[in-house]
Design an enzyme around this catalytic site. Structure first.
Site, short mmCIF file in Angstrom:
data_model
loop_
_atom_site.label_atom_id
_atom_site.label_comp_id
_atom_site.label_asym_id
_atom_site.label_seq_id
_atom_site.Cartn_x
_atom_site.Cartn_y
_atom_site.Cartn_z
N ASP A 31 -4.24 78.05 -11.61
CA ASP A 31 -5.09 78.60 -10.55
C ASP A 31 -4.30 78.52 -9.24
O ASP A 31 -3.79 77.45 -8.88
CB ASP A 31 -6.37 77.77 -10.47
CG ASP A 31 -7.41 78.35 -9.52
OD1 ASP A 31 -7.04 78.85 -8.45
OD2 ASP A 31 -8.61 78.26 -9.84
N ASP A 58 -13.30 72.48 -13.19
CA ASP A 58 -14.08 73.51 -13.90
C ASP A 58 -14.75 72.94 -15.15
O ASP A 58 -14.77 73.57 -16.21
CB ASP A 58 -13.19 74.71 -14.26
CG ASP A 58 -12.62 75.39 -13.03
OD1 ASP A 58 -13.25 75.30 -11.96
OD2 ASP A 58 -11.54 76.00 -13.11
N ASP A 86 -5.21 78.23 -6.38
CA ASP A 86 -5.72 77.28 -5.38
C ASP A 86 -5.17 75.87 -5.57
O ASP A 86 -5.48 74.97 -4.78
CB ASP A 86 -7.25 77.29 -5.32
CG ASP A 86 -7.94 76.63 -6.50
OD1 ASP A 86 -7.30 75.87 -7.26
OD2 ASP A 86 -9.15 76.86 -6.67
N HIS A 95 -11.25 82.34 -12.99
CA HIS A 95 -10.91 81.39 -14.05
C HIS A 95 -11.82 81.48 -15.26
O HIS A 95 -11.53 80.87 -16.29
CB HIS A 95 -10.87 79.97 -13.50
CG HIS A 95 -9.71 79.18 -14.01
ND1 HIS A 95 -9.13 78.14 -13.33
CD2 HIS A 95 -8.99 79.28 -15.17
CE1 HIS A 95 -8.12 77.63 -14.03
NE2 HIS A 95 -8.02 78.31 -15.14
N HIS A 149 -9.83 72.45 -8.89
CA HIS A 149 -11.14 72.15 -9.46
C HIS A 149 -10.99 71.94 -10.97
O HIS A 149 -10.30 72.72 -11.63
CB HIS A 149 -12.10 73.31 -9.23
CG HIS A 149 -12.14 73.81 -7.82
ND1 HIS A 149 -11.21 74.72 -7.33
CD2 HIS A 149 -12.98 73.54 -6.79
CE1 HIS A 149 -11.49 74.97 -6.06
NE2 HIS A 149 -12.55 74.26 -5.70
N GLU A 154 -7.34 83.54 -10.18
CA GLU A 154 -7.99 83.34 -8.88
C GLU A 154 -7.21 83.91 -7.70
O GLU A 154 -7.50 83.55 -6.55
CB GLU A 154 -8.32 81.86 -8.65
CG GLU A 154 -9.31 81.28 -9.64
CD GLU A 154 -10.75 81.76 -9.47
OE1 GLU A 154 -11.04 82.49 -8.50
OE2 GLU A 154 -11.58 81.41 -10.33
N HIS A 156 -16.85 80.50 -13.44
CA HIS A 156 -15.47 80.03 -13.45
C HIS A 156 -15.41 78.51 -13.35
O HIS A 156 -14.40 77.91 -13.72
CB HIS A 156 -14.64 80.70 -12.34
CG HIS A 156 -15.02 80.35 -10.93
ND1 HIS A 156 -14.24 80.69 -9.85
CD2 HIS A 156 -16.09 79.71 -10.40
CE1 HIS A 156 -14.80 80.29 -8.73
NE2 HIS A 156 -15.92 79.68 -9.05
N ASP A 202 -5.09 73.09 -11.12
CA ASP A 202 -6.23 73.64 -10.40
C ASP A 202 -6.75 72.60 -9.41
O ASP A 202 -6.72 71.40 -9.68
CB ASP A 202 -7.34 73.98 -11.42
CG ASP A 202 -8.40 74.93 -10.90
OD1 ASP A 202 -8.65 74.94 -9.68
OD2 ASP A 202 -9.00 75.65 -11.71
#
Length: 331
Positions: free
Chosen positions: A248, A149, A250, A118, A147, A293, A162, A145
């Site tokens: 992302d 970030d 994830d 990322h 996260h 990712e 990232h 995402d």
């Protein structure tokens, strides 16, 4: 690598607004803890991402992958710089990506960036933001995402960059020298995190202090994807923004997408992710995209690459049934 154009028009393209889509692979893995995301762009190609988009009637140009970028001198506070892993390497990549991103956005098509971790978004989104500023357009970013970030060097437990990408894009001063020109920051009210379920303590405090819009998985469980996305889409439509989606893999639950180095249990289902993409497609606001990712080394028989490809196809118009925007399926 020479351009590769894909244009086999399939029956499912009926009724879709055809667009010029430019694909650029960014095989960067230094921003993440696990190696392997450098293979992400080619795994997505193997999964047929260009073929899927062309099959929907879009004109697709694949520019291949960026090559290694030169190391960069970064005029960052030495204490902060020491907390950022691979800072000179990543800064070199960000500067190279930024230039290509701005150039692609200015051509008027839809830039699609295949990562890579990322940290590539420091370059992709900043380049799009620079183009938007020059064109007098307002940019909003949907950060899909697990996260946010939104760390800075002093709050990051790992130093992995990232995890600092969105903070950089918001104009965080300590990170600004990663780019070799003034950062065209995205306004904080135009940053939207969707699907968060892993937030570091210092990062949580920064998100709260800066008023960043964060939809976590509890909100999705309680209210559902449709209502939450509809609220944000209405806001973007009212402001007539250029919408950049930074996706992302994830965001998805590991059961649906095991091929990432940042797995967090309890993510979105495959259907919830498709609904996000279909609603965004119906709104007609998406002007650029990151897909990041994907780590094929950790994937299971290409499962995550295939899921990501299908989600991007939904974003660009693939449907199970034809229906008018805003219409619901018959009971």
């Amino acid at each position: 690598m020479p351009d590769r154009r894909h244009q086999p028009l399939l029956p499912e393209a009926a009724g879709i607004e055809h667009r010029d889509i430019e694909i650029l692979g960014v095989p960067l893995e230094l921003g993440a803890a696990s190696r392997g995301t450098l293979m992400g762009p080619d795994a997505l190609r193997t999964a047929g991402i260009a073929r899927a988009l062309a099959g929907l009637g879009h004109h697709v140009t694949d520019h291949g992958n960026l090559h290694d970028a030169p190391l960069a001198d970064v005029a960052m506070d030495p204490e902060a710089a020491a907390m950022c892993r691979f800072l000179p390497e990543i800064a070199g990549w960000v500067r190279t990506i930024h230039a290509r991103s701005c150039e692609m956005a200015a051509r008027g098509g839809v830039p699609v960036f295949l990562g890579g971790d990322h940290s590539i978004s420091m370059g992709t989104v900043s380049g799009v933001a620079r183009h938007c500023a020059a064109a007098g357009r307002e940019l909003a970013v949907l950060w899909v995402d697990a996260h946010p970030d939104y760390n800075v060097p002093s709050t990051s437990p790992s130093g992995n960059m990232h995890g600092m990408a969105l903070a950089f894009l918001a104009g965080e001063p300590v990170l600004a020298s990663i780019l070799d020109r003034p950062v065209q920051a995205v306004a904080r009210e135009n940053l939207h995190v969707f699907g968060a379920r892993s937030i570091d303590p210092g990062e949580r405090a920064r998100l709260r202090a800066h008023g960043i819009d964060v939809v976590d998985m509890r909100q999705i469980d309680e209210r559902g994807v449709a209502a939450l996305m509809a609220e944000r889409i209405a806001r973007w439509q009212q402001k007539a923004v250029w919408l950049h989606v930074s996706f992302d893999v994830d965001f998805l639950d590991p059961e649906a997408a095991p091929g990432t180095g940042t797995v967090v249990p309890g993510g979105a289902t495959y259907r919830e992710a498709h609904l996000v993409m279909e609603m965004l497609s119906d709104a007609g606001l998406v002007c650029s995209l990151d897909l990041v990712e994907l780590n094929p080394f950790l994937d299971t028989r290409g499962r995550t690459a295939l899921a990501a490809t299908e989600l991007v196809a939904s974003l660009f118009g693939r449907r199970v049934l034809d229906r008018q925007p805003g219409a619901t399926a018959a009971a």
